[in-house]
Design a protein around this motif. Structure first.
Motif, PDB file in Angstrom:
ATOM      1  N   THR A  84       0.834  -1.203   0.000  1.00  0.00           N
ATOM      2  CA  THR A  84       0.000   0.000   0.000  1.00  0.00           C
ATOM      3  C   THR A  84       0.869   1.253   0.000  1.00  0.00           C
ATOM      4  N   LYS A  85       0.496   2.202  -0.850  1.00  0.00           N
ATOM      5  CA  LYS A  85       1.228   3.468  -0.919  1.00  0.00           C
ATOM      6  C   LYS A  85       0.632   4.454   0.081  1.00  0.00           C
ATOM      7  N   ILE A  86       1.490   5.283   0.633  1.00  0.00           N
ATOM      8  CA  ILE A  86       1.035   6.267   1.607  1.00  0.00           C
ATOM      9  C   ILE A  86       1.730   7.594   1.328  1.00  0.00           C
ATOM     10  N   ARG A  87       1.006   8.675   1.522  1.00  0.00           N
ATOM     11  CA  ARG A  87       1.593  10.009   1.321  1.00  0.00           C
ATOM     12  C   ARG A  87       1.319  10.853   2.542  1.00  0.00           C
ATOM     13  N   GLN A  88       2.389  11.381   3.124  1.00  0.00           N
ATOM     14  CA  GLN A  88       2.251  12.266   4.280  1.00  0.00           C
ATOM     15  C   GLN A  88       1.926  13.673   3.788  1.00  0.00           C
ATOM     16  N   VAL A  89       0.930  14.282   4.420  1.00  0.00           N
ATOM     17  CA  VAL A  89       0.494  15.626   4.034  1.00  0.00           C
ATOM     18  C   VAL A  89       0.681  16.567   5.224  1.00  0.00           C
ATOM     19  N   GLU A  90       1.345  17.663   4.968  1.00  0.00           N
ATOM     20  CA  GLU A  90       1.421  18.748   5.951  1.00  0.00           C
ATOM     21  C   GLU A  90       0.442  19.824   5.470  1.00  0.00           C
ATOM     22  N   HIS A  91      -0.647  19.975   6.185  1.00  0.00           N
ATOM     23  CA  HIS A  91      -1.721  20.861   5.739  1.00  0.00           C
ATOM     24  C   HIS A  91      -1.232  22.311   5.713  1.00  0.00           C
ATOM     25  N   THR A  92      -1.507  22.982   4.592  1.00  0.00           N
ATOM     26  CA  THR A  92      -1.153  24.398   4.440  1.00  0.00           C
ATOM     27  C   THR A  92      -2.407  25.167   4.046  1.00  0.00           C
ATOM     28  N   PRO A  93      -2.346  26.498   4.090  1.00  0.00           N
ATOM     29  CA  PRO A  93      -3.517  27.293   3.677  1.00  0.00           C
ATOM     30  C   PRO A  93      -3.964  27.013   2.244  1.00  0.00           C
ATOM     31  N   ARG A  94      -3.098  26.417   1.420  1.00  0.00           N
ATOM     32  CA  ARG A  94      -3.453  26.151   0.029  1.00  0.00           C
ATOM     33  C   ARG A  94      -3.985  24.729  -0.192  1.00  0.00           C
ATOM     34  N   THR A  95      -4.011  23.927   0.863  1.00  0.00           N
ATOM     35  CA  THR A  95      -4.597  22.595   0.743  1.00  0.00           C
ATOM     36  C   THR A  95      -6.101  22.739   0.545  1.00  0.00           C
ATOM     37  N   ARG A  96      -6.637  21.974  -0.377  1.00  0.00           N
ATOM     38  CA  ARG A  96      -8.061  22.083  -0.680  1.00  0.00           C
ATOM     39  C   ARG A  96      -8.681  20.706  -0.951  1.00  0.00           C
ATOM     40  N   VAL A  97      -9.924  20.552  -0.491  1.00  0.00           N
ATOM     41  CA  VAL A  97     -10.780  19.449  -0.935  1.00  0.00           C
ATOM     42  C   VAL A  97     -11.821  20.066  -1.849  1.00  0.00           C
ATOM     43  N   LEU A  98     -11.944  19.533  -3.056  1.00  0.00           N
ATOM     44  CA  LEU A  98     -12.841  20.097  -4.052  1.00  0.00           C
ATOM     45  C   LEU A  98     -13.816  19.037  -4.529  1.00  0.00           C
ATOM     46  N   VAL A  99     -15.049  19.446  -4.731  1.00  0.00           N
ATOM     47  CA  VAL A  99     -16.064  18.536  -5.263  1.00  0.00           C
ATOM     48  C   VAL A  99     -16.269  18.900  -6.728  1.00  0.00           C
ATOM     49  N   GLU A 100     -15.771  18.036  -7.601  1.00  0.00           N
ATOM     50  CA  GLU A 100     -15.921  18.252  -9.032  1.00  0.00           C
ATOM     51  C   GLU A 100     -17.149  17.486  -9.530  1.00  0.00           C
ATOM     52  N   PRO A 101     -17.581  17.726 -10.755  1.00  0.00           N
ATOM     53  CA  PRO A 101     -18.817  17.082 -11.242  1.00  0.00           C
ATOM     54  C   PRO A 101     -18.819  15.563 -11.115  1.00  0.00           C
ATOM     55  N   ALA A 102     -17.666  14.917 -11.342  1.00  0.00           N
ATOM     56  CA  ALA A 102     -17.661  13.457 -11.359  1.00  0.00           C
ATOM     57  C   ALA A 102     -17.013  12.833 -10.129  1.00  0.00           C
ATOM     58  N   GLN A 103     -16.316  13.648  -9.316  1.00  0.00           N
ATOM     59  CA  GLN A 103     -15.596  13.056  -8.205  1.00  0.00           C
ATOM     60  C   GLN A 103     -15.151  14.119  -7.206  1.00  0.00           C
ATOM     61  N   VAL A 104     -14.712  13.648  -6.037  1.00  0.00           N
ATOM     62  CA  VAL A 104     -14.112  14.504  -5.019  1.00  0.00           C
ATOM     63  C   VAL A 104     -12.603  14.362  -5.140  1.00  0.00           C
ATOM     64  N   VAL A 105     -11.885  15.479  -5.068  1.00  0.00           N
ATOM     65  CA  VAL A 105     -10.426  15.448  -5.188  1.00  0.00           C
ATOM     66  C   VAL A 105      -9.827  16.234  -4.035  1.00  0.00           C
ATOM     67  N   ILE A 106      -8.548  15.967  -3.760  1.00  0.00           N
ATOM     68  CA  ILE A 106      -7.814  16.739  -2.767  1.00  0.00           C
ATOM     69  C   ILE A 106      -6.544  17.273  -3.421  1.00  0.00           C
ATOM     70  N   ARG A 107      -6.238  18.531  -3.119  1.00  0.00           N
ATOM     71  CA  ARG A 107      -4.986  19.122  -3.564  1.00  0.00           C
ATOM     72  C   ARG A 107      -4.130  19.337  -2.319  1.00  0.00           C
ATOM     73  N   PRO A 108      -3.193  18.437  -2.051  1.00  0.00           N
ATOM     74  CA  PRO A 108      -2.374  18.582  -0.844  1.00  0.00           C
ATOM     75  C   PRO A 108      -1.298  19.640  -1.023  1.00  0.00           C
ATOM     76  N   GLY A 109      -1.197  20.556  -0.083  1.00  0.00           N
ATOM     77  CA  GLY A 109      -0.148  21.568  -0.127  1.00  0.00           C
ATOM     78  C   GLY A 109      -0.334  22.558  -1.247  1.00  0.00           C
ATOM     79  N   SER A 110       0.783  23.127  -1.689  1.00  0.00           N
ATOM     80  CA  SER A 110       0.720  24.206  -2.671  1.00  0.00           C
ATOM     81  C   SER A 110       0.860  23.709  -4.108  1.00  0.00           C
TER      82      SER A 110
END
Length: 322
Positions: free
Chosen positions: A16-42
């Motif tokens: 299993t792959k894992i990615r550590q995220v350090e939350h920044t003011p530019r981190t976003r969770v977005l709901v797009e028409p077909a799916q939910v996405v996350i933009r980690p960091g800047s």
């Protein structure tokens, strides 16, 4: 179960792959028409969430599912982003390029499974792996037994061991508990007599491996205290008119319901629990022979451990509370 079989069961976690995220003011969770996405960091990379990943995210941040469904897509993304920000750091669990889960950030490094097993085997010579349980958060528990054994009462032997909980990919802090296997019906039980959790940082050098070795040895050596407590419980008689109430309370604490609870009640009718030791063995029997869900099995084991603990027994025993 031998080492090869253990490695085979844990292999999916290790892949299993894992990615550590350090939350920044530019981190976003977005709901797009077909799916939910996350933009980690800047960075500009958008990582899609699977359907289970969205559920895992709402559980991780503590957003009630019903409330989440009532929010507009834009508001849902803003709320979840803010709640994730309170975590500061966290791990994304990835599968085929999608986020399938979220986990707390831990300060220890990834733990190579083969080295974990080697450390355990040095702590408990000639040990055997009784059972491996893989948990949803990419963690695992190993039930290990050695050759040391004692009798609780005539014809009722238990074998000493340790239960080790850890994640090869750093989703939980490693933990060691005392463990014994009741040989008369091969049901295992954990104890709160020895309960150790690694609280170090970094996980480099010998600190965590020394902790593993010492904790597993301490758990293995604690069989004397556990057997003495079990012998005390044999003397704790339960009046016939109060057995049903105590069993129902234990079932509630253990989270055993439905057909599984009916099976335990049927076992209690066939072999009435006459003392506290018999009663707790009904729960450990259920966790070893009836319950298939790993999280439910853990809850049942911990309920049994609380019931056998001198310091916590009263919190689960209806007779003591009276």
């Amino acid at each position: 179960m031998n080492r090869t079989e253990v490695l085979e069961q844990l292999e999916p976690i290790c892949r299993t792959k894992i990615r550590q995220v350090e939350h920044t003011p530019r981190t976003r969770v977005l709901v797009e028409p077909a799916q939910v996405v996350i933009r980690p960091g800047s960075g500009g990379q958008l990582i899609p969430l699977s359907e289970n990943g969205v559920k895992a995210m709402t559980n991780f941040v503590g957003l009630p599912r019903k409330l989440g469904q009532e929010l507009s897509p834009e508001l849902f993304g803003r709320v979840v982003t803010e709640l994730l920000g309170r975590k500061e750091r966290y791990n994304l669990i990835l599968d085929d390029g999608q986020v399938k889960g979220f986990a707390e950030y831990r300060g220890v490094r990834n733990l190579p499974v083969e080295r974990v097993l080697s450390t355990i085997e040095r702590a408990i010579p000639r040990c055997d792996y009784h059972r491996v349980t893989v948990l949803p958060d990419c963690a695992a528990t190993l039930e290990i037994i050695g050759t040391k054994q004692e009798a609780v009462r005539r014809g009722d032997m238990v074998r000493a061991g340790a239960m080790v909980s850890f994640s090869p990919i750093n989703t939980v802090l490693p933990m060691v508990q005392s463990y014994v296997l009741r040989l008369v019906c091969t049901n295992g039980a954990i104890s709160k007599t020895v309960l150790a959790q690694f609280i170090g940082r970094g996980g480099e050098g010998d600190d965590i491996w020394q902790w593993f070795r010492q904790s597993v040895q301490a758990a293995y050596q604690s069989i004397g205290n556990i057997v003495n407590r079990y012998r005390e419980m044999v003397q704790e008689r339960i009046p016939a008119d109060q057995r049903a109430a105590m069993l129902e309370e234990l079932l509630r604490q253990a989270g055993i319901t439905g057909k599984e609870a009916e099976a335990v009640r049927a076992q209690a009718i066939q072999n009435p629990p006459r003392n506290s030791y018999d009663m707790v063995n009904l729960i450990t029997w259920a966790s070893s022979h009836i319950i298939s869900s790993p999280p439910q099995r853990h809850r049942a084991l911990n309920a049994g451990a609380t019931f056998t603990s001198e310091s916590q027994h009263a919190t689960i025993c209806p007779l003591c509370r009276r």
